[in-house]
Design an enzyme around this catalytic site. Structure first.
Site, short mmCIF file in Angstrom:
data_model
loop_
_atom_site.label_atom_id
_atom_site.label_comp_id
_atom_site.label_asym_id
_atom_site.label_seq_id
_atom_site.Cartn_x
_atom_site.Cartn_y
_atom_site.Cartn_z
N GLU A 12 -2.32 7.90 -4.09
CA GLU A 12 -3.47 7.29 -4.75
C GLU A 12 -4.77 7.64 -4.05
O GLU A 12 -4.81 7.81 -2.83
CB GLU A 12 -3.34 5.76 -4.74
CG GLU A 12 -2.33 5.19 -5.68
CD GLU A 12 -2.28 3.67 -5.55
OE1 GLU A 12 -3.17 3.01 -6.11
OE2 GLU A 12 -1.36 3.17 -4.88
N ARG A 17 0.85 -1.19 0.00
CA ARG A 17 0.00 0.00 0.00
C ARG A 17 0.89 1.24 0.00
O ARG A 17 1.93 1.28 0.66
CB ARG A 17 -0.94 0.02 1.22
CG ARG A 17 -2.07 -1.00 1.14
CD ARG A 17 -3.06 -0.64 0.05
NE ARG A 17 -4.20 -1.56 -0.02
CZ ARG A 17 -4.30 -2.55 -0.89
NH1 ARG A 17 -3.30 -2.80 -1.73
NH2 ARG A 17 -5.39 -3.30 -0.92
N HIS A 39 -0.72 0.45 -9.77
CA HIS A 39 -1.41 -0.48 -8.87
C HIS A 39 -1.96 -1.68 -9.65
O HIS A 39 -3.15 -2.03 -9.57
CB HIS A 39 -2.54 0.23 -8.13
CG HIS A 39 -2.90 -0.42 -6.82
ND1 HIS A 39 -3.02 0.28 -5.65
CD2 HIS A 39 -3.15 -1.71 -6.51
CE1 HIS A 39 -3.36 -0.56 -4.67
NE2 HIS A 39 -3.43 -1.77 -5.18
#
Length: 309
Positions: A256, A227, A284
């Site tokens: 993001e 992440r 991603h």
């Protein structure tokens, strides 16, 4: 059971659940507020990342028996509230672990061997050999943080390249034929390549910051397919500028949107990453292959059928 599907997924989920007499409704466009107003009508919900399942949402879901997340990360769900309400949480990290592991290796090979840079140069009529001399994975010590599905799959691949793979995890006794469990301090002392395979929690937010980087004994390559907010980008960029981080492979970014659909912020640190020859950046997609789309869906369908059919 009535199940609400909030994101598009592989059609096998719908096909297999319908065969087991579940009642399904697809809603890929309604807003958070609109879904909240009707969620009490459903026994289960299948999600990706579009809508956050926060305290307000869960308390309105008075009949919800399960939440199925097609993927690994569960940070868009208020887990303590869900558990308190007796809602079963299901995810499917088994479905895209191979995709993530291959992406890690692919990014590393591109970065360490300057493959993209050299290819672009040749296509532009530039023929440089010494300037594009690569760095081998063979003999490197790779440190993984997190040794669940993604970490184990990555270790398996890297061990085949002749790497020594070590890892740190909050759970004990996870060593296997591909990697050896060590303390975080030992990992910092030995690792020449560092890869993250952890969820985003209060404890792992900004885990990789200036302090962590300064405690690494060796200059190192860094990979993040976990992440974006596991990493303080400002500190990473400073370390790349100084040479402490020799290069970075980033499939996820701090900037993001929570739905992972795009970037929500642009700044000088992001600009550096996008322009630097020392960075590989992808949108991603480490867990997104043709095969993983089907495998993720199959794992979710199997778990729902096993638990509720």
């Amino acid at each position: 059971m009535r199940i609400l599907l909030l994101d598009k997924n592989h059609p096998l989920i719908t096909e297999q659940l319908l065969e087991k007499n579940f009642i399904l409704e697809e809603d890929f466009t309604s807003s958070y507020d609109e879904v909240c107003r009707k969620i009490e009508n459903y026994d289960g919900v299948i999600i990706r990342s579009r809508i956050p399942l926060d305290k307000n949402f869960l308390e309105r879901a008075k009949n919800l028996k399960f939440i199925a997340r097609v993927g690994a990360g569960m940070e868009n769900i208020n887990i303590p509230v869900a558990e308190k309400l007796g809602i079963q949480l299901i995810n499917s990290p088994e479905g895209n672990r191979d995709s993530v592991a291959e992406h890690v290796v692919g990014m590393l090979l591109v970065l360490m061997n300057r493959l993209f840079i050299a290819s672009q140069e040749v296509k532009n009529g530039i023929w440089l050999r010494e300037e594009n001399r690569g760095d081998e994975l063979l003999g490197k010590t790779v440190g993984l943080i997190g040794y669940g599905n993604m970490g184990k799959a990555t270790a398996k691949r890297l061990s085949g390249f002749g790497c020594t793979v070590i890892f740190h995890d909050i759970l004990p006794g996870l060593s296997d034929e591909y990697a050896t469990q060590v303390s975080l301090e030992e990992l910092k002392d030995r690792a020449e390549v560092l890869s993250l395979h952890i969820p985003l929690t209060e404890e792992s937010y900004y885990l990789i910051d200036g302090s962590f980087i300064s405690e690494m004994k060796n200059d190192f390559y860094f990979i993040n397919t976990a992440r974006g907010k596991n990493v303080e980008t400002k500190s990473l960029v400073e370390a790349m500028r100084s040479g402490r981080v020799k290069g970075a492979c980033l499939d996820v970014l701090e900037y993001e949107k929570s739905s992972f659909e795009n970037l929500e912020t642009e700044n000088e640190n992001l600009k550096y990453l996008l322009e630097s020859e020392k960075a590989i950046v992808t949108p991603h997609i480490a867990g997104w292959t043709c095969q993983s789309k089907e495998k993720l869906a199959q794992v979710i369908a199997d778990k729902i059928i096993a638990g509720f059919a």
